[in-house]
Write an enzyme that holds these catalytic residues in place. Sequence first.
Site, PDB file in Angstrom:
ATOM      1  N   HIS A  44      -9.697   2.208  20.098  1.00  0.00           N
ATOM      2  CA  HIS A  44      -9.451   3.321  21.206  1.00  0.00           C
ATOM      3  C   HIS A  44     -10.261   2.984  22.353  1.00  0.00           C
ATOM      4  CE1 HIS A  44      -7.797   3.842  16.694  1.00  0.00           C
ATOM      5  NE2 HIS A  44      -8.686   4.464  16.155  1.00  0.00           N
ATOM      6  N   LYS A  93       0.247   7.028  21.492  1.00  0.00           N
ATOM      7  CA  LYS A  93       0.129   8.107  21.452  1.00  0.00           C
ATOM      8  C   LYS A  93       0.829   8.700  22.770  1.00  0.00           C
ATOM      9  CE  LYS A  93      -3.845   9.499  19.331  1.00  0.00           C
ATOM     10  NZ  LYS A  93      -3.832  10.931  18.283  1.00  0.00           N
ATOM     11  N   GLY A  95      -0.431   4.939  -0.736  1.00  0.00           N
ATOM     12  CA  GLY A  95      -1.609   5.204  -0.487  1.00  0.00           C
ATOM     13  C   GLY A  95      -1.980   6.212   0.470  1.00  0.00           C
ATOM     14  N   ASP A  96      -2.642   6.700   1.173  1.00  0.00           N
ATOM     15  CA  ASP A  96      -2.681   7.922   2.104  1.00  0.00           C
ATOM     16  C   ASP A  96      -1.868   7.898   3.334  1.00  0.00           C
ATOM     17  OD1 ASP A  96      -4.229  10.406   2.739  1.00  0.00           O
ATOM     18  OD2 ASP A  96      -5.027   9.010   4.176  1.00  0.00           O
ATOM     19  N   GLU A 109     -14.631  14.421  16.992  1.00  0.00           N
ATOM     20  CA  GLU A 109     -13.535  14.865  15.895  1.00  0.00           C
ATOM     21  C   GLU A 109     -14.825  16.188  15.698  1.00  0.00           C
ATOM     22  OE1 GLU A 109     -12.714  12.366  12.828  1.00  0.00           O
ATOM     23  OE2 GLU A 109     -13.214  10.528  14.290  1.00  0.00           O
ATOM     24  N   ASP A 112       0.094  -7.179  -7.997  1.00  0.00           N
ATOM     25  CA  ASP A 112      -0.844  -7.234  -7.812  1.00  0.00           C
ATOM     26  C   ASP A 112      -1.097  -7.880  -6.510  1.00  0.00           C
ATOM     27  OD1 ASP A 112      -3.558  -7.529  -6.925  1.00  0.00           O
ATOM     28  OD2 ASP A 112      -4.465  -6.880  -8.912  1.00  0.00           O
ATOM     29  N   VAL A 113      -1.593  -7.926  -4.753  1.00  0.00           N
ATOM     30  CA  VAL A 113      -1.136  -9.031  -3.910  1.00  0.00           C
ATOM     31  C   VAL A 113      -1.726 -10.200  -4.217  1.00  0.00           C
ATOM     32  CG1 VAL A 113      -0.804  -6.894  -2.350  1.00  0.00           C
ATOM     33  CG2 VAL A 113      -3.547  -7.463  -2.798  1.00  0.00           C
ATOM     34  N   ASP A 171      -3.350   0.245  17.115  1.00  0.00           N
ATOM     35  CA  ASP A 171      -4.214   0.473  17.616  1.00  0.00           C
ATOM     36  C   ASP A 171      -3.589   2.042  17.110  1.00  0.00           C
ATOM     37  OD1 ASP A 171      -6.086   2.628  18.919  1.00  0.00           O
ATOM     38  OD2 ASP A 171      -6.679   0.388  19.929  1.00  0.00           O
ATOM     39  N   HIS A 172      -3.354   3.311  16.643  1.00  0.00           N
ATOM     40  CA  HIS A 172      -2.081   4.237  16.428  1.00  0.00           C
ATOM     41  C   HIS A 172      -2.480   4.753  18.065  1.00  0.00           C
ATOM     42  CE1 HIS A 172      -5.882   6.029  14.680  1.00  0.00           C
ATOM     43  NE2 HIS A 172      -5.260   7.031  15.042  1.00  0.00           N
ATOM     44  N   GLY A 180       0.815  -0.886  -0.385  1.00  0.00           N
ATOM     45  CA  GLY A 180       0.342   0.063  -0.415  1.00  0.00           C
ATOM     46  C   GLY A 180       1.030   1.047  -0.147  1.00  0.00           C
ATOM     47  N   ARG A 197       0.015  -1.835  -7.101  1.00  0.00           N
ATOM     48  CA  ARG A 197       0.081  -1.944  -8.415  1.00  0.00           C
ATOM     49  C   ARG A 197       0.110  -0.944  -9.292  1.00  0.00           C
ATOM     50  NH1 ARG A 197      -6.409  -2.558  -7.456  1.00  0.00           N
ATOM     51  NH2 ARG A 197      -6.147  -0.367  -6.981  1.00  0.00           N
TER      52      ARG A 197
HETATM   53  P1  NAP Z   1      -5.930   3.881   0.129  1.00  0.00           P
HETATM   54  O1  NAP Z   1      -4.968   5.582   0.513  1.00  0.00           O
HETATM   55  O2  NAP Z   1      -6.637   3.798  -0.309  1.00  0.00           O
HETATM   56  O3  NAP Z   1      -3.882   2.657  -0.520  1.00  0.00           O
HETATM   57  C1  NAP Z   1      -4.359   2.189  -0.281  1.00  0.00           C
HETATM   58  C2  NAP Z   1      -3.163   1.580  -1.587  1.00  0.00           C
HETATM   59  O4  NAP Z   1      -3.103   0.204  -1.636  1.00  0.00           O
HETATM   60  C3  NAP Z   1      -3.119   2.370  -2.397  1.00  0.00           C
HETATM   61  O5  NAP Z   1      -1.124   2.132  -1.952  1.00  0.00           O
HETATM   62  C4  NAP Z   1      -3.023   1.220  -3.488  1.00  0.00           C
HETATM   63  O6  NAP Z   1      -2.161   1.115  -4.585  1.00  0.00           O
HETATM   64  C5  NAP Z   1      -2.671  -0.428  -2.819  1.00  0.00           C
HETATM   65  N1  NAP Z   1      -3.802  -1.321  -2.713  1.00  0.00           N
HETATM   66  C6  NAP Z   1      -4.706  -1.233  -3.442  1.00  0.00           C
HETATM   67  N2  NAP Z   1      -5.313  -2.657  -4.270  1.00  0.00           N
HETATM   68  C7  NAP Z   1      -4.317  -3.116  -4.436  1.00  0.00           C
HETATM   69  C8  NAP Z   1      -4.068  -4.838  -4.781  1.00  0.00           C
HETATM   70  N3  NAP Z   1      -4.631  -5.699  -5.322  1.00  0.00           N
HETATM   71  N4  NAP Z   1      -2.395  -4.738  -5.233  1.00  0.00           N
HETATM   72  C9  NAP Z   1      -1.527  -4.214  -4.374  1.00  0.00           C
HETATM   73  N5  NAP Z   1      -1.739  -3.149  -4.202  1.00  0.00           N
HETATM   74  C10 NAP Z   1      -3.240  -2.234  -3.416  1.00  0.00           C
HETATM   75  O7  NAP Z   1      -5.242   3.576   1.455  1.00  0.00           O
HETATM   76  P2  NAP Z   1      -5.291   4.341   3.631  1.00  0.00           P
HETATM   77  O8  NAP Z   1      -6.273   5.446   3.658  1.00  0.00           O
HETATM   78  O9  NAP Z   1      -3.885   4.727   3.002  1.00  0.00           O
HETATM   79  O10 NAP Z   1      -5.395   2.951   4.325  1.00  0.00           O
HETATM   80  C11 NAP Z   1      -4.418   2.013   3.970  1.00  0.00           C
HETATM   81  C12 NAP Z   1      -4.703   0.990   5.197  1.00  0.00           C
HETATM   82  O11 NAP Z   1      -4.332   1.696   6.488  1.00  0.00           O
HETATM   83  C13 NAP Z   1      -6.508   0.850   5.521  1.00  0.00           C
HETATM   84  O12 NAP Z   1      -6.578  -0.934   6.354  1.00  0.00           O
HETATM   85  C14 NAP Z   1      -6.745   1.863   6.409  1.00  0.00           C
HETATM   86  O13 NAP Z   1      -8.010   1.091   7.955  1.00  0.00           O
HETATM   87  C15 NAP Z   1      -5.639   2.252   7.518  1.00  0.00           C
HETATM   88  N6  NAP Z   1      -5.941   3.189   7.996  1.00  0.00           N
HETATM   89  C16 NAP Z   1      -5.595   4.591   7.800  1.00  0.00           C
HETATM   90  C17 NAP Z   1      -5.188   5.471   8.174  1.00  0.00           C
HETATM   91  C18 NAP Z   1      -5.277   7.091   7.022  1.00  0.00           C
HETATM   92  O14 NAP Z   1      -5.175   7.897   8.095  1.00  0.00           O
HETATM   93  N7  NAP Z   1      -5.045   6.465   5.753  1.00  0.00           N
HETATM   94  C19 NAP Z   1      -5.225   5.571   9.657  1.00  0.00           C
HETATM   95  C20 NAP Z   1      -5.376   4.529  10.042  1.00  0.00           C
HETATM   96  C21 NAP Z   1      -5.595   3.395   9.475  1.00  0.00           C
HETATM   97  P3  NAP Z   1      -2.393   1.089  -5.509  1.00  0.00           P
HETATM   98  O15 NAP Z   1      -3.942   1.383  -6.308  1.00  0.00           O
HETATM   99  O16 NAP Z   1      -1.264   1.345  -6.829  1.00  0.00           O
HETATM  100  O17 NAP Z   1      -2.582  -0.972  -6.183  1.00  0.00           O
END
Ligand code: NAP
Length: 489
Positions: free
Chosen positions: A232, A174, A7-8, A208, A77-78, A169-170, A4, A38
Amino acid sequence: MLFGATGDLANRKLYPSLYRLYKKGKITERFAVVGVARRQLSNEEFQNSVKESILTYIGENVEIDEFISHFYYHSHDVTDAASYRELKTLAEGLDTTYNLDGNRLFYMAMAPEFFGTIAESLKSEGLTDTDGYKRLVIEKPFGHNFESAQELNRRIRTAFAEDEIYRIDHYLGKEMVQNIEVIRFANALFEPLWNNRYISNIQVTSSETLGVEERGRYYEKSGALRDMVQNHMLQMVALLAMEPPIRLNTDEIRSEKVRVLRSFRTMKVEDVKDYFVRGQYDNGMVDGVEVPAYRNEQMVAPDSNTETYVAGKLMIDNFRWAGVPFYIRTGKRMAAKSTKIVVQFKDIPMNLYYNTKETLNPNLLVIHIQPEEGVTLHLNAKKSGQSMTTTPVRLNFSNKSVDRMNTPEAYEKLLYDSMRGDATNFTHWDEVALSWKFVDTISEAWENAKEESFPNYASGSMGPQSSEDLLQKDGHTWWPIEEFDVDNC
Ligand code: NAP
């Protein structure tokens, strides 16, 4: 290995945290990061995107070129088994280049439906066959209920032992959440009072101001109960209520937390209404801006039954806490962004100042988790002047004034802990299982009955009236946490 990587979470939290650890010398030159996602990117493009995220979120780039030269990208692709074999070859090459002793940390920053598949493939394609350690860091949510969490656990356990699994559990990363333990166990003042003889009730609020933003699709299936309470909020209650562990190590702390979770008074589905209430935000004003109701947000059903607010009363049926309610509340689009714990002590046996106009305020210990970090003690003191009247005073400690600049981000601590093999601030399967079992009863009650009063609180308020009523039944009231900011003290 970061699954990932585009991702965000990776961009906002993980790269900046790794960079900070590097700058502090907590990561030596013997490391490599393999980003997995991917989309097609060259190593150089990936390195530039990591650089950009650090510039955006930290705003400096000292030693950055050396740092990002350790980053590699693998388009993958995972769900595609063949691709793991290429990943294995890449990992083995990096082992040699950077002298890594075969130590591997797999971080899953992806949608949870992939967690099981990735773990199984890492095992079947040989990535977990390594001479060093292998650890799995796994993001929330861990399942959707007890059953799905159990199934996910079964799948990841095919590849990793329990002590190799780091469930994030972030909140546990803290500073002030970790400080709960220190306040309790390093001060002679509180621990003797920390029981049902001296404490009236404990209130944990995590509010929030943001709404659901673009997470409507996820949130519709989750709601505040699964998103915030199961993990949390219950973790904070466990830290507040646990017995002093015999040692401050992972196993001892966890086993004390598990004992708290086991002591929660269980409810029958028909009794949930006596202990828990739910809310959903209506439109309203937040920070002077008009905001829409939850049902008008993107990817939310116009008649959605999803709760964006939960308040509840937890009773811990053990000798220490019998009779002391732990009230929790969490919600979106509330009046303030704040996480605070208020410990309300019982009133003194008699008020010698009854003939003054002042009523004595109860003593409160307020632990500020975020956005400020600190502790405030609310006492009564003499009002200066001739008469013997009392006035409330606040003794305040704020991290901001001391070492705010050095306070590490939660993710920075958790990444560092996972590299060092310290799982204290991650959740064990036993904790996850007990929390889900507790929360599942509430979900069942709420899924079976549509909440006709939704939407029932205005955006920019502190939640629905039912939440106030919940405490009033017991003769208590929520403390106005928005007035308790460290800066106001
Ligand atoms: P996101 O922005 O949607 O990112 C998802 C990532 O997965 C991207 O890098 C995407 O890249 C990749 N991906 C998707 N399908 C894939 C596949 N089949 N094979 C390989 N890579 C794949 O999600 P996120 O917000 O970062 O969240 C990720 C996790 O962290 C989740 O479990 C979320 O609940 C948790 N989380 C996030 C936050 C936050 O602040 N964002 C906070 C707490 C917890 P491609 O599209 O290039 O494949």
